[in-house]
Structure formats: C-alpha cells, structure tokens
Design a protein around this motif. Sequence first.
Motif, PDB file in Angstrom:
ATOM      1  N   THR A  60      19.586  76.627 156.171  1.00 11.07           N
ATOM      2  CA  THR A  60      20.479  75.723 156.707  1.00 11.07           C
ATOM      3  C   THR A  60      21.066  75.124 155.428  1.00 11.07           C
ATOM      4  N   ALA A  61      20.051  74.915 154.237  1.00 16.07           N
ATOM      5  CA  ALA A  61      20.339  74.454 153.199  1.00 16.07           C
ATOM      6  C   ALA A  61      21.474  75.215 152.437  1.00 16.07           C
ATOM      7  N   VAL A  62      21.003  76.538 152.393  1.00 13.71           N
ATOM      8  CA  VAL A  62      22.067  77.397 151.638  1.00 13.71           C
ATOM      9  C   VAL A  62      23.430  77.315 152.492  1.00 13.71           C
ATOM     10  N   ASP A  63      23.519  77.231 153.536  1.00 13.61           N
ATOM     11  CA  ASP A  63      24.979  76.734 154.164  1.00 13.61           C
ATOM     12  C   ASP A  63      25.642  75.657 153.844  1.00 13.61           C
ATOM     13  N   ARG A  64      24.628  74.418 153.319  1.00 13.06           N
ATOM     14  CA  ARG A  64      25.239  73.468 153.094  1.00 13.06           C
ATOM     15  C   ARG A  64      26.035  73.592 151.586  1.00 13.06           C
ATOM     16  N   ILE A  65      25.179  74.300 150.724  1.00 10.34           N
ATOM     17  CA  ILE A  65      25.539  73.997 149.332  1.00 10.34           C
ATOM     18  C   ILE A  65      26.557  75.121 148.738  1.00 10.34           C
ATOM     19  N   VAL A  66      26.666  76.190 149.706  1.00 11.59           N
ATOM     20  CA  VAL A  66      27.471  77.293 149.245  1.00 11.59           C
ATOM     21  C   VAL A  66      28.870  77.149 149.462  1.00 11.59           C
ATOM     22  N   PRO A  67      29.737  77.117 148.545  1.00 15.05           N
ATOM     23  CA  PRO A  67      31.064  76.557 149.189  1.00 15.05           C
ATOM     24  C   PRO A  67      31.824  77.768 149.964  1.00 15.05           C
ATOM     25  N   ALA A  68      32.521  77.135 150.989  1.00 17.01           N
ATOM     26  CA  ALA A  68      33.008  78.105 152.028  1.00 17.01           C
ATOM     27  C   ALA A  68      33.815  79.418 151.767  1.00 17.01           C
ATOM     28  N   GLY A  69      34.407  79.382 150.336  1.00 25.46           N
ATOM     29  CA  GLY A  69      35.087  80.735 150.100  1.00 25.46           C
ATOM     30  C   GLY A  69      33.922  81.703 149.334  1.00 25.46           C
ATOM     31  N   THR A  70      32.739  81.316 149.165  1.00 26.18           N
ATOM     32  CA  THR A  70      31.895  82.191 148.330  1.00 26.18           C
ATOM     33  C   THR A  70      30.956  82.828 149.206  1.00 26.18           C
ATOM     34  N   THR A  71      30.725  84.308 148.837  1.00 27.42           N
ATOM     35  CA  THR A  71      30.151  85.271 149.458  1.00 27.42           C
ATOM     36  C   THR A  71      28.460  85.160 148.874  1.00 27.42           C
ATOM     37  N   LEU A  72      27.582  85.114 149.765  1.00 26.39           N
ATOM     38  CA  LEU A  72      26.193  84.957 149.024  1.00 26.39           C
ATOM     39  C   LEU A  72      25.386  86.163 149.819  1.00 26.39           C
ATOM     40  N   VAL A  73      24.750  86.841 148.775  1.00 25.19           N
ATOM     41  CA  VAL A  73      24.031  88.052 149.242  1.00 25.19           C
ATOM     42  C   VAL A  73      22.456  87.627 148.969  1.00 25.19           C
ATOM     43  N   ILE A  74      21.737  87.792 149.887  1.00 24.24           N
ATOM     44  CA  ILE A  74      20.396  87.470 149.534  1.00 24.24           C
ATOM     45  C   ILE A  74      19.349  88.432 149.936  1.00 24.24           C
ATOM     46  N   GLY A  75      18.677  88.884 148.772  1.00 22.45           N
ATOM     47  CA  GLY A  75      17.702  89.855 149.056  1.00 22.45           C
ATOM     48  C   GLY A  75      16.448  89.336 148.904  1.00 22.45           C
ATOM     49  N   ALA A  76      15.556  89.801 150.038  1.00 22.47           N
ATOM     50  CA  ALA A  76      14.345  89.400 150.233  1.00 22.47           C
ATOM     51  C   ALA A  76      13.456  90.648 150.930  1.00 22.47           C
ATOM     52  N   ALA A  77      12.129  90.728 150.843  1.00 24.20           N
ATOM     53  CA  ALA A  77      11.363  91.620 151.568  1.00 24.20           C
ATOM     54  C   ALA A  77      11.803  91.738 153.205  1.00 24.20           C
ATOM     55  N   ASP A  78      11.882  90.565 153.917  1.00 22.09           N
ATOM     56  CA  ASP A  78      12.057  90.547 155.435  1.00 22.09           C
ATOM     57  C   ASP A  78      13.426  90.034 155.473  1.00 22.09           C
ATOM     58  N   ALA A  79      14.320  90.077 154.654  1.00 26.74           N
ATOM     59  CA  ALA A  79      15.514  89.423 155.131  1.00 26.74           C
ATOM     60  C   ALA A  79      16.373  89.962 155.941  1.00 26.74           C
ATOM     61  N   ASP A  80      16.245  91.327 156.217  1.00 26.20           N
ATOM     62  CA  ASP A  80      17.154  92.016 157.275  1.00 26.20           C
ATOM     63  C   ASP A  80      16.458  91.758 158.482  1.00 26.20           C
ATOM     64  N   ARG A  81      15.265  91.037 158.825  1.00 24.04           N
ATOM     65  CA  ARG A  81      14.693  90.792 160.078  1.00 24.04           C
ATOM     66  C   ARG A  81      14.797  89.510 160.349  1.00 24.04           C
ATOM     67  N   VAL A  82      15.139  88.578 159.750  1.00 22.59           N
ATOM     68  CA  VAL A  82      15.165  87.155 159.733  1.00 22.59           C
ATOM     69  C   VAL A  82      16.305  86.773 160.771  1.00 22.59           C
ATOM     70  N   ILE A  83      15.818  85.997 161.817  1.00 24.82           N
ATOM     71  CA  ILE A  83      16.713  85.484 162.771  1.00 24.82           C
ATOM     72  C   ILE A  83      17.338  84.108 162.185  1.00 24.82           C
ATOM     73  N   PRO A  84      18.619  84.009 161.729  1.00 24.72           N
ATOM     74  CA  PRO A  84      18.989  83.034 161.293  1.00 24.72           C
ATOM     75  C   PRO A  84      19.201  81.649 162.322  1.00 24.72           C
ATOM     76  N   PRO A  85      19.409  80.502 161.941  1.00 27.56           N
ATOM     77  CA  PRO A  85      19.868  79.341 162.837  1.00 27.56           C
ATOM     78  C   PRO A  85      21.305  79.491 162.807  1.00 27.56           C
ATOM     79  N   VAL A  86      21.778  78.698 163.783  1.00 26.42           N
ATOM     80  CA  VAL A  86      23.371  78.286 163.761  1.00 26.42           C
ATOM     81  C   VAL A  86      23.820  77.925 162.480  1.00 26.42           C
ATOM     82  N   LEU A  87      24.710  78.686 161.928  1.00 28.65           N
ATOM     83  CA  LEU A  87      25.504  78.052 160.469  1.00 28.65           C
ATOM     84  C   LEU A  87      27.043  78.135 160.806  1.00 28.65           C
TER      85      LEU A  87
END
Length: 669
Positions: A624-651
């Motif tokens: 949620t904080a990431v969604d607020r700080i990252v500009p709309a046109g910027t693409t963010l790639v987040i790598g983490a051990a379980d990132a592919d299994r995370v259920i994100p909130p509504v962004l």
Amino acid sequence: MLAAITLLPAILGLLKGRLAPKPGSRAALRAHAHDDEAEAPVATPEGDAHATVPAPRRRKTLGERWVGIVLKAPVVFILAVVALLGVAAVPAAQLALALPDGGSLPTEETARRAYDLVDEAFGPGRNGPLVVTVDITQTTDVLDDLDAIAGELADVPGVASVGTPIPNPTVDTAIIQVVPTTGPSDPETTALVQHIRELGPTIEREYGTPIAVTGATAVAIDVSAQLDAALLPFGLVVVGLSIVLLMMVFRSIVVPIKAALGYLLSVLASFGVVVAVFQWGWGADALGAVPGPILSFMPILLMAILFGLAMDYEVFLVSGMREAHVHGASPRQAISRGFAGAARVVTAAALIMFFVFAAFVPEGMSMIKVIALGLAVGVAFDAFLVRMTLGPAVMALFGRHAWYLPKWLDRILPNVDVEGEGLRAHLDDLAWASSRVADGDAITLDGLVGGVGELRIGPYDGHVQAGSIALVGGDAARRRMLAATVAGRLPAIEGRAQLAGRPLPTETSAVARRVSFAEFGGAAREAELPLGELLEERLRLTGRWYRTFTARRRARVWVARVHDVLAASGSATPVGWNTSLAGLPPVERAIATLGIALSERTPVVVLDSVDPLPGGDGGAAFLTAVDRIVPAGTTLVIGAADADRVIPPVLSRPVEHYRPAVLSEGVSR
C-alpha cells in the motif's frame, strides 16, 4: 577523416531522400543490378494480374564484364599478374640510395654547370670532400702526429688528396680535409668513408688520437644508410598492421594475406621501374632525368603513401564482396557483386591519383620525378593488376574458404562490423522495442539468455506492463541474475529484451541508465548513514553534473515525501533527514530504501531482498505504501523469497506475479 564521419553524414541527413536515384534511371538500374533475375508481376492479356514475366535486363558494365572474364580462368590471371609484377620487380634488387647532389640536376641548371666545372678542373671528389676530425688532447707531439695521420689517410685507396691538418685555437681538435677520387654519390665514396672509419681504432692505438669522419658527404651517406636499414622493419610493421586490421574488418585469413602480398608486389614492381629508369637510365632521356642513385627518402615515402591507397582500394572492393557473402550469395556471386559495386569508384580514384603523380614526372625537379614516377606506377600496378585482377582471381580460387577464420581467433579479434550487420540488427531491435512499448510493455523478454562464466539462465519469454508492480519470487541468485541481465548490468548472451523502449543487447548502456536498483536492507554502511545523506549521495552520483548543486535540496524533498507516505499509510515512526535506516522498522526501512532508488527518476526500479516482503500482514501495508510513493508511470519490480505468492491488497495499479522458472525458461535457442 573527421569530415567523413561528421560533416558527410550530416549533409546526407539534410538531403535525405533527394539523393536516391529516380526509378527507371541508369543509376537506379545500376543500383538494382543484381535483382535482374527477379520477376515483375504484370497483367497478361487474359487478365491474370499475378502472372509474371522476366524483368528487362540491363547492359553489364565494363567492371562486371572484366570480373566475369577473370572468374572464368582465375589461375591464368594469377600467374600472369605475378609473372608481370615479378619481372618488373627484378631491377629492385640493385636499388642504391643516396641524397641528391649537384650531379643529379639538369644540365641547364647553373648549379649543375658549376658542379661539372669543378669535376673537370679538380676531379669529382672535390664536389664532396670529407672532413676527418682528430681529438688531439691526449698527444704531446701534435704537429708530427697530425702529419703522420694525414700520411696514413693519403695512403688509403680512393683518396685523391689530403689537406694540411688544421688545429683549432684551443688545440684540442684538428680537422683534415680528405678529397676522394670519386663523386659524393658514388658507391666507392661510401666504401672510402667506411674504410677510414675502420682505420680509427688503429690510429687511436698508435697515436692516442681518436678520429671521426664527417662533412656533408659523410652525413648524406649516413642518412642514406639509416634509411636503407629502416626499410625492412618499416615494411614488416606496415604489412603486419595491414594483416591484423584487415583480419578484424573482414573476419578472414585469406583476405588480409592476399592484400599484404599484393601490396608487396606493387611496391617491389614500383621500385623496379624506378631503378630501371633513374638508376639504369632506361628512358631517362625522355624524362629529362640523370641516371644515378635513388633518393634516399623515396622508398619510405612510396611505401607509406602506396600502403594507404592500396588498403583503400582493398576495402572498397572486398567490403562489397563480404556484404554479399554475409547475405547468402555464393562465392562467385559475392565476388561479382562486390566488384561491380566498387569497380567504378576504385577506377576513378586510381586514375585521379595516377594522373596527379604522373603530372610531376616530365617537368618536375629531379628529386620529385623519382617519387612521382614510383607512385604513379605503383598506383596503376596496385589498382588495376593487384586489386582488380589478382584479388578477384585469388578469392575465386579459394571459394568459401576465403572467408574462413578460426574460432579462437574470431573470439580474440574485435568485430569492426564493416558490413553494418550490427547497425541493421540494432535498427530491427529498436523497431521491435518501440512496437512493444506501443503495446503497453515496460519490459519485454524474447528468448533472453543470461549468465556469468559457465553459468547460464534462460531463455526467458515474458513481459511486464508499464506502470505496474511486478512481484518476482523464486531462487534469489537466479532472480538477481535475470534482473541484472535485463537491466544491462550483465551481458545478454542470446535473445533480446527491451526496457522502456531501449533494446538489449544493442543498447546496454542506455538500458542501464533507465533502471535503478536497491536492496531492502542495503549494505551495513548504508544502514548506519542518515537517510538524507544517502539520498544526497545517490543524487550526486547518478544525476547530471549540473544538477549536483541542487542535490541537497532535492534530497530534502524526497525525505519529506517518504515521511508523508509512511504517515498516510498509518506508520507512527517519524522519518527525517538524520534518521538512520538501521533504526527503522522493516516496512519503514523498505519504503525509505525504495525512496532512495526512486530519486533517480528512472522509468523502471528494481527492489530486491533475500527475505520475504516486510510486515506481519504478508506485505499488504508495504505494498500500500509502495503504491502511494511510486509515480504512476514508473514500473516497479519487487523481488523477494515469497513475492510470487503474495496476495496484494486493492491498489491503483496492476500487480503481476512472476517466478524466473515460469517465464518460459527452457532449452537455449
């Protein structure tokens, strides 16, 4: 050279399509000379618009007809050219070098008449006397020793007379004039100088007086000897460099060796003609030349100038052949097409240089005539016999083997890409990258293979939507290697990719400037430094030089932004300029680290960690904080051990899940 790579392309860019030949013109027909076999669709009387008839054939140029004749009997032409140039080179074995004297001037010159008068009245040696210097500091009987030394010099064969020894006012050096029986440029005078120098140790032991031979004649002899001795090393360096450079350009062993041997044939044949005319006197009267030794500087000048012209002609002709070969033409087709495309240019260039040099032969000075004739003959031999006859014949004889280069040598030599294959591939990749960006991709992988040393990953196929958040899980080492490859930090071994419209691997540096990296925890040093200093340092190191003056002000803006985002996300932890990352909770620390990466204002940001996403809620507050700080046109790639299994909130932006092993990874193609 600077004008050719700067001014000329600029002018061509301004003229654009106005330089293209009009359809149907002679220039257009010549440009499409090798499409004559193509069939043009025309409407038949029955109305079948797809029926075809052969396109009308144009008349072959003289260059095409000539190379066709050469290709019919390559062995015959090779033997003929080598025999002709070999015969012309025979006189070069007797090449004698010397600096010019009055005897080499035309008879109508006053200096020549004075030279002849001195020769007739006092003997030829009077025009070039030698000066023998004597060190008399170690003798006590100066006059007697000098007279004895003069007597020994007078007994040397080839000495006409010896002058009275003359000590200098300080009585430490004396000079003795020695007049030879032969002229300054006569080989016997050279032998006399050498003989006197060989007497030096004997005279020094007997009288204790070292001697040396000097004077204008001795200096000229020494200069000629030095230039003569430099011919072989100079030739080896020139030929060696030509072989290496041509091997880099044409990726072949046969082509550079053929070019170097052809150059040597042209040079030796030119030397032979010069010796026959100016040293033996064949046809010297017709040119107003006086037979005698060849100007000492002539061989060096001729070899250097002829080398440049010969390599120009070689590159003009063989580059077209190489391009046709790369595009799939058979060996003989490649030779014909390359020759036809460059024959007119080489012919025009050779004729221009030939007439420029030849114009100095009839009326030029005696020194210039020697150089001019050698260059004129050398250009004619090299362009018309070596490059336009011997070259195509040798290429035809070797066939496909003419383009052979061992793999180990291919890896060592830099690739100059004279055919423009790299540029063509880059333009294709750039068009592909633009099309993917138009489809909404920020990152696209197309059979991408990365690796370090023997380790390989891929190939990968996939895409990341622009402005989205990509959650990448899986093995940390594989994940980071893929990220480094896509970001241009590691070389792409196979396949291609695009990032923000810049293709890989043809624009690796441009891709690297469009991605910023950050790690959740960062290094130990970064964890101890205040957030404001880390931001200021990142801005100074990654920004334009003229923006370093505003780095601190911009760093304060980002510190405030991080604080506001965390506060809006429900964090009670204050964040300021002096806040240390090590003292922040995991979510706040990750957001502060992301802010440091975002400060570079790149279109793609990669944030990675060996740990799972921070926070006890499965990363929801963090995203949620990431969604607020990252500009709309910027693409963010987040790598983490379980990132592919995370259920994100509504962004406010799409979220995509990836694992490197799922990105169509398979057998490298």
